[in-house]
Design a protein around this motif. Structure first.
Motif, short mmCIF file in Angstrom:
data_model
loop_
_atom_site.label_atom_id
_atom_site.label_comp_id
_atom_site.label_asym_id
_atom_site.label_seq_id
_atom_site.Cartn_x
_atom_site.Cartn_y
_atom_site.Cartn_z
N ASP A 28 27.78 1.04 -63.60
CA ASP A 28 27.21 1.73 -62.44
C ASP A 28 27.33 3.23 -62.66
N ASN A 29 26.49 3.76 -63.56
CA ASN A 29 26.59 5.17 -63.92
C ASN A 29 25.35 5.93 -63.45
N LYS A 30 25.29 7.18 -63.85
CA LYS A 30 24.21 8.07 -63.40
C LYS A 30 22.84 7.57 -63.86
N LEU A 31 22.75 7.11 -65.10
CA LEU A 31 21.47 6.62 -65.62
C LEU A 31 20.98 5.43 -64.82
N ARG A 32 21.87 4.53 -64.50
CA ARG A 32 21.50 3.34 -63.72
C ARG A 32 21.00 3.73 -62.34
N LYS A 33 21.70 4.63 -61.69
CA LYS A 33 21.27 5.10 -60.36
C LYS A 33 19.92 5.81 -60.46
N PHE A 34 19.76 6.64 -61.50
CA PHE A 34 18.51 7.38 -61.71
C PHE A 34 17.33 6.41 -61.79
N ALA A 35 17.50 5.32 -62.54
CA ALA A 35 16.41 4.37 -62.73
C ALA A 35 16.16 3.52 -61.49
N LEU A 36 17.22 2.94 -60.93
CA LEU A 36 17.05 2.07 -59.77
C LEU A 36 16.47 2.84 -58.59
N GLY A 37 16.85 4.11 -58.45
CA GLY A 37 16.34 4.91 -57.35
C GLY A 37 14.86 5.20 -57.46
N ARG A 38 14.31 5.09 -58.66
CA ARG A 38 12.90 5.42 -58.87
C ARG A 38 12.02 4.18 -59.03
N TYR A 39 12.61 3.02 -59.06
CA TYR A 39 11.81 1.83 -59.28
C TYR A 39 10.90 1.56 -58.08
N ARG A 40 9.61 1.54 -58.33
CA ARG A 40 8.59 1.35 -57.29
C ARG A 40 8.77 2.35 -56.14
N LEU A 41 9.23 3.52 -56.50
CA LEU A 41 9.55 4.53 -55.48
C LEU A 41 8.32 4.99 -54.74
N VAL A 42 7.24 5.27 -55.45
CA VAL A 42 6.04 5.76 -54.77
C VAL A 42 5.48 4.69 -53.83
N ASP A 43 5.58 3.44 -54.21
CA ASP A 43 5.17 2.36 -53.30
C ASP A 43 5.96 2.44 -51.99
N ARG A 44 7.27 2.65 -52.11
CA ARG A 44 8.11 2.72 -50.91
C ARG A 44 7.76 3.94 -50.06
N ILE A 45 7.48 5.06 -50.72
CA ILE A 45 7.13 6.27 -49.97
C ILE A 45 5.81 6.06 -49.23
N GLU A 46 4.84 5.47 -49.90
CA GLU A 46 3.56 5.20 -49.24
C GLU A 46 3.75 4.27 -48.05
N LYS A 47 4.61 3.29 -48.20
CA LYS A 47 4.89 2.38 -47.09
C LYS A 47 5.59 3.10 -45.95
N ASP A 48 6.59 3.93 -46.27
CA ASP A 48 7.32 4.68 -45.24
C ASP A 48 6.39 5.55 -44.43
N PHE A 49 5.51 6.25 -45.09
CA PHE A 49 4.65 7.18 -44.36
C PHE A 49 3.51 6.47 -43.66
N GLY A 50 3.08 5.34 -44.18
CA GLY A 50 2.11 4.54 -43.45
C GLY A 50 2.72 4.03 -42.17
N ALA A 51 3.99 3.53 -42.24
CA ALA A 51 4.69 3.05 -41.04
C ALA A 51 4.97 4.18 -40.10
N SER A 52 5.32 5.36 -40.65
CA SER A 52 5.63 6.51 -39.81
C SER A 52 4.43 6.93 -39.00
N GLU A 53 3.27 6.98 -39.66
CA GLU A 53 2.06 7.38 -38.93
C GLU A 53 1.74 6.37 -37.85
N GLY A 54 1.86 5.07 -38.18
CA GLY A 54 1.54 4.06 -37.19
C GLY A 54 2.50 4.08 -36.01
N ASN A 55 3.79 4.23 -36.28
CA ASN A 55 4.79 4.21 -35.21
C ASN A 55 4.67 5.42 -34.30
N SER A 56 4.16 6.54 -34.83
CA SER A 56 4.08 7.75 -34.01
C SER A 56 2.78 7.83 -33.23
N GLY A 57 1.99 6.76 -33.30
CA GLY A 57 0.75 6.77 -32.55
C GLY A 57 -0.38 7.48 -33.27
#
Length: 440
Positions: A28-57
């Motif tokens: 559980d080192n820096k390289l592992r965190k670096f990679a896991l934190g970026r896996y499908r990251l843009v997909d998650r960001i797109e989902k977060d902001f899609g949900a954010s826009e919907g929840n805020s009306g």
């Protein structure tokens, strides 16, 4: 050259996927965190902001234009925890005055992992997706920032290109532009051109202003460094730590903060071997198990890890307390009498002002070209550059039993911080006015 840059980033993206697939086999080192934190990251960001826009009306809004009733959004990027020290007072000030949202991204786990459970005014916190053309486009189109703020030395070519294409104001804060930087090299044309995305450069000295002028950029303001406001705020905040207080127990303690390579460790170990009655607090920049083990084995005397201790720990005979957690260092400098700050044998010397704000004399390695504060501390006789264990010992011996010099340094450091504090308001005004307000 841009083709090579993109090829390298695409290879890095493939490497991240490979690390994720084998991550259970890795520590559980820096390289592992670096990679896991970026896996499908843009997909998650797109989902977060899609949900954010919907929840805020605002789900009826689409495309790249922001809905009228949305709060303005600032995207702030800091490479690591040290750069966050510059961003933090800006975020606090923006949130105080603006009805705004903050997206903060980090390149390094040393920033993200500390803040993920303590966001303090941050609405969205992510690793920075790797700067591939596709990631940059998808990230900007999902987040749709009204302004982008990069801290110190961030020149991600594809992000800058998309921000410029979308006509989004972009700011560089606390920058130092040296005359030996890549911008002036034969291979630097793509980096020089990328600077055209910035609405305004806020630099720390006139030399940086002159260098940007040489490159053809006149949208430059010498502002000073919000880092001073951050360290002053941290130092003024009430703080108590039972474990640290029991270890110190009224003694004068030497703290080695952000030690980040074996040279740092050998320097501190040599000092400890010479001064056998001296207590030390050692705070590694990385808390990986092997590095912690190296530190413990290097020190001549009994040591304990912070994670092993509680309010009832018996510290008798313990010379070394190794703080194996992140986020405490800026606060626990207040318990020390002298400080050594690590990273100075690499291009990435860590934050010397976190120690100096408490009036501590501070020593650091010789690689100070990327920082202005260490150079100013040296000029004022408040800090010392040391290149060897012997030089560190000579510096310490001149201060250990010298109360008059310690008092001079304490008063001088306080004045230094006071003189350089108070720049955050001016910088935030520039951000809020899209760079049209430049008086400092």
């Amino acid at each position: 050259m841009k083709y090579i840059y993109n090829a390298v980033l695409n290879i890095a993206e493939a490497f991240v996927i490979f690390i994720v697939k084998i991550h259970k086999l890795l520590p559980d080192n820096k390289l592992r965190k670096f990679a896991l934190g970026r896996y499908r990251l843009v997909d998650r960001i797109e989902k977060d902001f899609g949900a954010s826009e919907g929840n805020s009306g605002n789900s009826s809004c689409s495309g790249r234009e922001r809905c009228r009733d949305e709060k303005p959004l600032y995207w702030i990027h800091a490479a690591s925890l040290g750069e966050y020290g510059v961003a933090r007072p800006l975020i606090r000030r923006l949130k105080r005055d603006d009805a705004c949202r903050i997206v903060l991204t980090f390149f390094s786990p040393t920033g993200y992992e500390v803040l993920k459970n303590n966001r303090e005014g941050i609405d969205f916190l992510y690793y920075l997706p790797l700067d591939t053309p596709d990631n940059a486009r998808r990230f900007i189109d999902a987040v749709r920032p009204d302004r982008a703020v990069f801290i110190i030395s961030e020149y991600w070519l594809n992000y800058l290109a998309v921000l410029k294409e979308r006509h989004i104001p972009v700011f560089l804060v606390s920058a130092i532009i040296r005359d030996n930087s890549p911008f002036f090299k034969w291979y630097g044309s793509m980096f020089r051109n990328a600077l055209g995305a910035y609405t305004r450069f806020m630099v720390l000295n006139s030399a940086s202003e002159n260098n940007l002028n040489r490159l053809g950029y006149n949208n430059v303001t010498v502002t000073g460094d919000p880092l001073f406001d951050n360290v002053a705020a941290v130092a003024s905040r009430p703080f108590s730590n039972t474990v640290i207080e029991h270890f110190v127990n009224g003694a004068d303690v030497f703290i080695a903060g952000s030690v980040s390579d074996r040279k740092d460790v050998s320097m501190v170990a040599g000092l400890a071997a010479e001064y056998t009655e001296q207590k030390f607090i050692i705070v590694p920049h990385e808390i990986e198990k092997d590095y912690i083990g190296h530190i413990r084995s290097s020190m001549a005397g009994k040591s304990l890890l912070y994670s092993e201790c509680d309010a009832d720990t018996d510290f008798r005979g313990v010379r070394f307390l190794i703080v194996d957690c992140m986020g405490l260092l800026a606060y626990i400098y207040r318990y020390a009498r002298w400080a050594y700050v690590g990273g100075g044998f690499t291009p990435y010397l860590h934050n010397v002002m976190e120690a100096a704000v408490y009036g501590l004399p501070v020593a650091f390695g010789p690689r100070i070209e990327r920082k202005t504060a260490p150079q100013e501390l040296m000029a004022l006789g408040l800090g010392a550059m040391v290149s060897s264990g012997r030089e560190l010992m000579e510096w310490f011996s001149g201060l250990k039993d010298n109360p008059a010099e310690m008092s001079r340094i304490k008063e001088g450091a306080k004045g230094f911080v006071d003189r350089n504090s108070g720049v955050t308001d001016s910088i935030v005004r520039i951000l809020q006015t899209d760079g049209t307000e430049v008086s400092i």
